[in-house]
Design a protein around this motif. Structure first.
Motif, PDB file in Angstrom:
ATOM      1  N   ILE A  94      81.286   8.775 131.910  1.00 28.67           N
ATOM      2  CA  ILE A  94      82.052   8.569 133.146  1.00 28.67           C
ATOM      3  C   ILE A  94      83.143   7.520 132.943  1.00 28.67           C
ATOM      4  CG2 ILE A  94      81.893   7.792 135.559  1.00 28.67           C
ATOM      5  CD1 ILE A  94      79.182   9.272 135.624  1.00 28.67           C
ATOM      6  N   ARG A  95      82.771   6.375 132.356  1.00 27.36           N
ATOM      7  CA  ARG A  95      83.755   5.322 132.108  1.00 27.36           C
ATOM      8  C   ARG A  95      84.569   5.591 130.837  1.00 27.36           C
ATOM      9  NH1 ARG A  95      82.801   0.452 135.036  1.00 27.36           N
ATOM     10  NH2 ARG A  95      84.847  -0.077 134.217  1.00 27.36           N
ATOM     11  N   GLN A  96      84.144   6.575 130.029  1.00 30.84           N
ATOM     12  CA  GLN A  96      84.855   6.983 128.805  1.00 30.84           C
ATOM     13  C   GLN A  96      84.908   5.889 127.740  1.00 30.84           C
ATOM     14  OE1 GLN A  96      86.136  10.283 128.283  1.00 30.84           O
ATOM     15  NE2 GLN A  96      84.804  10.561 130.044  1.00 30.84           N
ATOM     16  N   TYR A  97      83.848   5.061 127.660  1.00 27.66           N
ATOM     17  CA  TYR A  97      83.749   4.055 126.600  1.00 27.66           C
ATOM     18  C   TYR A  97      83.120   4.724 125.388  1.00 27.66           C
ATOM     19  CZ  TYR A  97      84.212   0.592 130.399  1.00 27.66           C
ATOM     20  OH  TYR A  97      84.626  -0.141 131.470  1.00 27.66           O
ATOM     21  N   GLU A  98      83.868   4.787 124.306  1.00 21.52           N
ATOM     22  CA  GLU A  98      83.348   5.436 123.096  1.00 21.52           C
ATOM     23  C   GLU A  98      82.343   4.512 122.400  1.00 21.52           C
ATOM     24  OE1 GLU A  98      84.933   7.336 118.904  1.00 21.52           O
ATOM     25  OE2 GLU A  98      86.370   6.931 120.502  1.00 21.52           O
ATOM     26  N   PRO A  99      81.132   4.997 122.133  1.00 20.27           N
ATOM     27  CA  PRO A  99      80.122   4.151 121.483  1.00 20.27           C
ATOM     28  C   PRO A  99      80.461   3.877 120.020  1.00 20.27           C
ATOM     29  CG  PRO A  99      79.112   6.113 122.468  1.00 20.27           C
ATOM     30  CD  PRO A  99      80.593   6.294 122.502  1.00 20.27           C
ATOM     31  N   CYS A 100      80.156   2.667 119.578  1.00 16.03           N
ATOM     32  CA  CYS A 100      80.323   2.340 118.165  1.00 16.03           C
ATOM     33  C   CYS A 100      79.079   2.809 117.403  1.00 16.03           C
ATOM     34  CB  CYS A 100      80.534   0.830 117.983  1.00 16.03           C
ATOM     35  SG  CYS A 100      79.073  -0.157 118.322  1.00 16.03           S
ATOM     36  N   LEU A 101      79.066   2.594 116.116  1.00 13.28           N
ATOM     37  CA  LEU A 101      77.956   3.050 115.277  1.00 13.28           C
ATOM     38  C   LEU A 101      76.622   2.399 115.684  1.00 13.28           C
ATOM     39  CD1 LEU A 101      77.241   4.844 112.852  1.00 13.28           C
ATOM     40  CD2 LEU A 101      77.610   2.849 111.403  1.00 13.28           C
ATOM     41  N   LEU A 102      76.648   1.090 115.925  1.00 11.32           N
ATOM     42  CA  LEU A 102      75.407   0.419 116.323  1.00 11.32           C
ATOM     43  C   LEU A 102      74.928   0.882 117.698  1.00 11.32           C
ATOM     44  CD1 LEU A 102      76.019  -3.202 114.987  1.00 11.32           C
ATOM     45  CD2 LEU A 102      74.485  -1.461 114.056  1.00 11.32           C
ATOM     46  N   CYS A 103      75.855   1.216 118.584  1.00 15.38           N
ATOM     47  CA  CYS A 103      75.471   1.775 119.889  1.00 15.38           C
ATOM     48  C   CYS A 103      74.731   3.104 119.702  1.00 15.38           C
ATOM     49  CB  CYS A 103      76.694   1.995 120.776  1.00 15.38           C
ATOM     50  SG  CYS A 103      77.419   0.484 121.426  1.00 15.38           S
ATOM     51  N   TRP A 104      75.211   3.904 118.748  1.00 17.21           N
ATOM     52  CA  TRP A 104      74.549   5.179 118.481  1.00 17.21           C
ATOM     53  C   TRP A 104      73.134   4.962 117.968  1.00 17.21           C
ATOM     54  CZ3 TRP A 104      75.534   9.447 120.647  1.00 17.21           C
ATOM     55  CH2 TRP A 104      76.844   9.815 120.967  1.00 17.21           C
ATOM     56  N   TYR A 105      72.942   3.979 117.096  1.00 13.60           N
ATOM     57  CA  TYR A 105      71.592   3.691 116.594  1.00 13.60           C
ATOM     58  C   TYR A 105      70.658   3.279 117.727  1.00 13.60           C
ATOM     59  CZ  TYR A 105      73.564   3.675 111.853  1.00 13.60           C
ATOM     60  OH  TYR A 105      74.178   4.012 110.679  1.00 13.60           O
ATOM     61  N   GLN A 106      71.182   2.478 118.645  1.00 15.01           N
ATOM     62  CA  GLN A 106      70.369   2.055 119.782  1.00 15.01           C
ATOM     63  C   GLN A 106      70.013   3.251 120.673  1.00 15.01           C
ATOM     64  OE1 GLN A 106      71.977  -1.906 121.392  1.00 15.01           O
ATOM     65  NE2 GLN A 106      73.440  -1.315 119.792  1.00 15.01           N
ATOM     66  N   ARG A 107      70.964   4.143 120.853  1.00 20.83           N
ATOM     67  CA  ARG A 107      70.693   5.347 121.646  1.00 20.83           C
ATOM     68  C   ARG A 107      69.647   6.226 120.972  1.00 20.83           C
ATOM     69  NH1 ARG A 107      76.066   7.969 124.236  1.00 20.83           N
ATOM     70  NH2 ARG A 107      76.674   6.194 125.508  1.00 20.83           N
ATOM     71  N   ILE A 108      69.744   6.334 119.647  1.00 23.68           N
ATOM     72  CA  ILE A 108      68.787   7.159 118.903  1.00 23.68           C
ATOM     73  C   ILE A 108      67.361   6.659 119.131  1.00 23.68           C
ATOM     74  CG2 ILE A 108      67.985   7.682 116.550  1.00 23.68           C
ATOM     75  CD1 ILE A 108      71.026   7.884 115.796  1.00 23.68           C
ATOM     76  N   LEU A 109      67.197   5.361 119.277  1.00 27.11           N
ATOM     77  CA  LEU A 109      65.870   4.800 119.526  1.00 27.11           C
ATOM     78  C   LEU A 109      65.497   4.789 121.006  1.00 27.11           C
ATOM     79  CD1 LEU A 109      66.081   2.020 116.877  1.00 27.11           C
ATOM     80  CD2 LEU A 109      64.332   3.785 116.951  1.00 27.11           C
ATOM     81  N   MET A 110      66.479   4.688 121.907  1.00 29.49           N
ATOM     82  CA  MET A 110      66.173   4.595 123.346  1.00 29.49           C
ATOM     83  C   MET A 110      65.902   5.961 123.971  1.00 29.49           C
ATOM     84  SD  MET A 110      65.669   2.683 125.985  1.00 29.49           S
ATOM     85  CE  MET A 110      66.298   1.097 125.502  1.00 29.49           C
ATOM     86  N   TYR A 111      66.686   6.960 123.667  1.00 29.96           N
ATOM     87  CA  TYR A 111      66.579   8.247 124.350  1.00 29.96           C
ATOM     88  C   TYR A 111      65.213   8.919 124.219  1.00 29.96           C
ATOM     89  CZ  TYR A 111      71.614   8.268 125.435  1.00 29.96           C
ATOM     90  OH  TYR A 111      72.856   7.992 125.913  1.00 29.96           O
ATOM     91  N   PRO A 112      64.577   8.875 123.053  1.00 32.55           N
ATOM     92  CA  PRO A 112      63.252   9.513 122.976  1.00 32.55           C
ATOM     93  C   PRO A 112      62.208   8.886 123.909  1.00 32.55           C
ATOM     94  CG  PRO A 112      64.112   9.155 120.782  1.00 32.55           C
ATOM     95  CD  PRO A 112      65.035   8.458 121.726  1.00 32.55           C
ATOM     96  N   PHE A 113      62.407   7.618 124.279  1.00 33.27           N
ATOM     97  CA  PHE A 113      61.458   6.978 125.201  1.00 33.27           C
ATOM     98  C   PHE A 113      61.367   7.734 126.518  1.00 33.27           C
ATOM     99  CE2 PHE A 113      62.206   2.675 123.045  1.00 33.27           C
ATOM    100  CZ  PHE A 113      60.981   2.712 122.398  1.00 33.27           C
ATOM    101  N   ALA A 114      62.492   8.273 126.983  1.00 35.23           N
ATOM    102  CA  ALA A 114      62.488   9.003 128.250  1.00 35.23           C
ATOM    103  C   ALA A 114      61.511  10.178 128.198  1.00 35.23           C
ATOM    104  CB  ALA A 114      63.892   9.484 128.588  1.00 35.23           C
ATOM    105  N   LEU A 115      61.470  10.865 127.079  1.00 35.33           N
ATOM    106  CA  LEU A 115      60.560  11.996 126.918  1.00 35.33           C
ATOM    107  C   LEU A 115      59.137  11.536 126.575  1.00 35.33           C
ATOM    108  CD1 LEU A 115      60.251  15.084 126.789  1.00 35.33           C
ATOM    109  CD2 LEU A 115      60.839  14.936 124.376  1.00 35.33           C
ATOM    110  N   ILE A 116      59.023  10.679 125.571  1.00 33.65           N
ATOM    111  CA  ILE A 116      57.705  10.235 125.099  1.00 33.65           C
ATOM    112  C   ILE A 116      56.931   9.525 126.202  1.00 33.65           C
ATOM    113  CG2 ILE A 116      56.548   8.641 123.510  1.00 33.65           C
ATOM    114  CD1 ILE A 116      58.892   9.165 121.550  1.00 33.65           C
ATOM    115  N   LEU A 117      57.587   8.552 126.850  1.00 35.58           N
ATOM    116  CA  LEU A 117      56.901   7.800 127.907  1.00 35.58           C
ATOM    117  C   LEU A 117      56.684   8.663 129.151  1.00 35.58           C
ATOM    118  CD1 LEU A 117      58.668   4.347 127.486  1.00 35.58           C
ATOM    119  CD2 LEU A 117      56.268   4.870 127.011  1.00 35.58           C
TER     120      LEU A 117
END
Length: 145
Positions: free
Chosen positions: A33-56
């Motif tokens: 929505i805000r169109q902020y492009e994620p950096c590489l470290l942001c992508w790593y954090q997302r890779i670890l955060m997003y599965p929590f939504a499903l797993i938890l």
């Protein structure tokens, strides 16, 4: 009337899941929505955060408290990445010596609320909450075993 005492682990598990949902949709808000492009470290954090939504989410439905051992590990790794990323943004020595990590520099700060709240800080907060709640559940489960 049968009265059942609610297990506090259930509430902690739900709170951890809710935290992951808020973090996931928050990151999607910033990028889509805000169109902020994620950096590489942001992508790593997302890779670890997003599965929590499903797993938890599955753990909440099944009342599976054993999952917390694994969520503690994932949250700890994600928290370390977030802490490193936040340090790149806020510690002058680290920012000056940071390598470029793609199109978007990891030192960039799309938001800087109150002078210290950045996107990696928000991710770090979510990882700390999930880790802490997972540890509470894990310890309580060990006591009951």
């Amino acid at each position: 009337m049968i009265e059942t005492k609610k297990d506090s682990r259930e509430s902690y598990l739900f709170a951890a899941w809710a935290t992951s949902i808020i973090a996931m949709f928050g990151s999607l808000y910033f990028s889509e929505i805000r169109q902020y492009e994620p950096c590489l470290l942001c992508w790593y954090q997302r890779i670890l955060m997003y599965p929590f939504a499903l797993i938890l989410g599955i753990a909440v439905v099944k009342k599976d408290y054993k999952i917390t051992f694994y969520t503690m590990i994932m949250a700890a790794v994600g928290g370390l990445i977030s802490l490193f990323h936040y340090s790149l943004q806020k510690v002058p020595f680290m920012a000056d010596n940071a390598d470029t990590c793609g199109r978007v520099p990891c030192t960039g700060q799309y938001i800087n609320w109150l002078g210290f709240i950045t996107i990696p800080f928000l991710a770090l907060t979510a990882f700390i909450i999930i880790f802490s709640l997972s540890m509470l559940i894990w310890k309580k489960s060990k006591e009951e075993a």
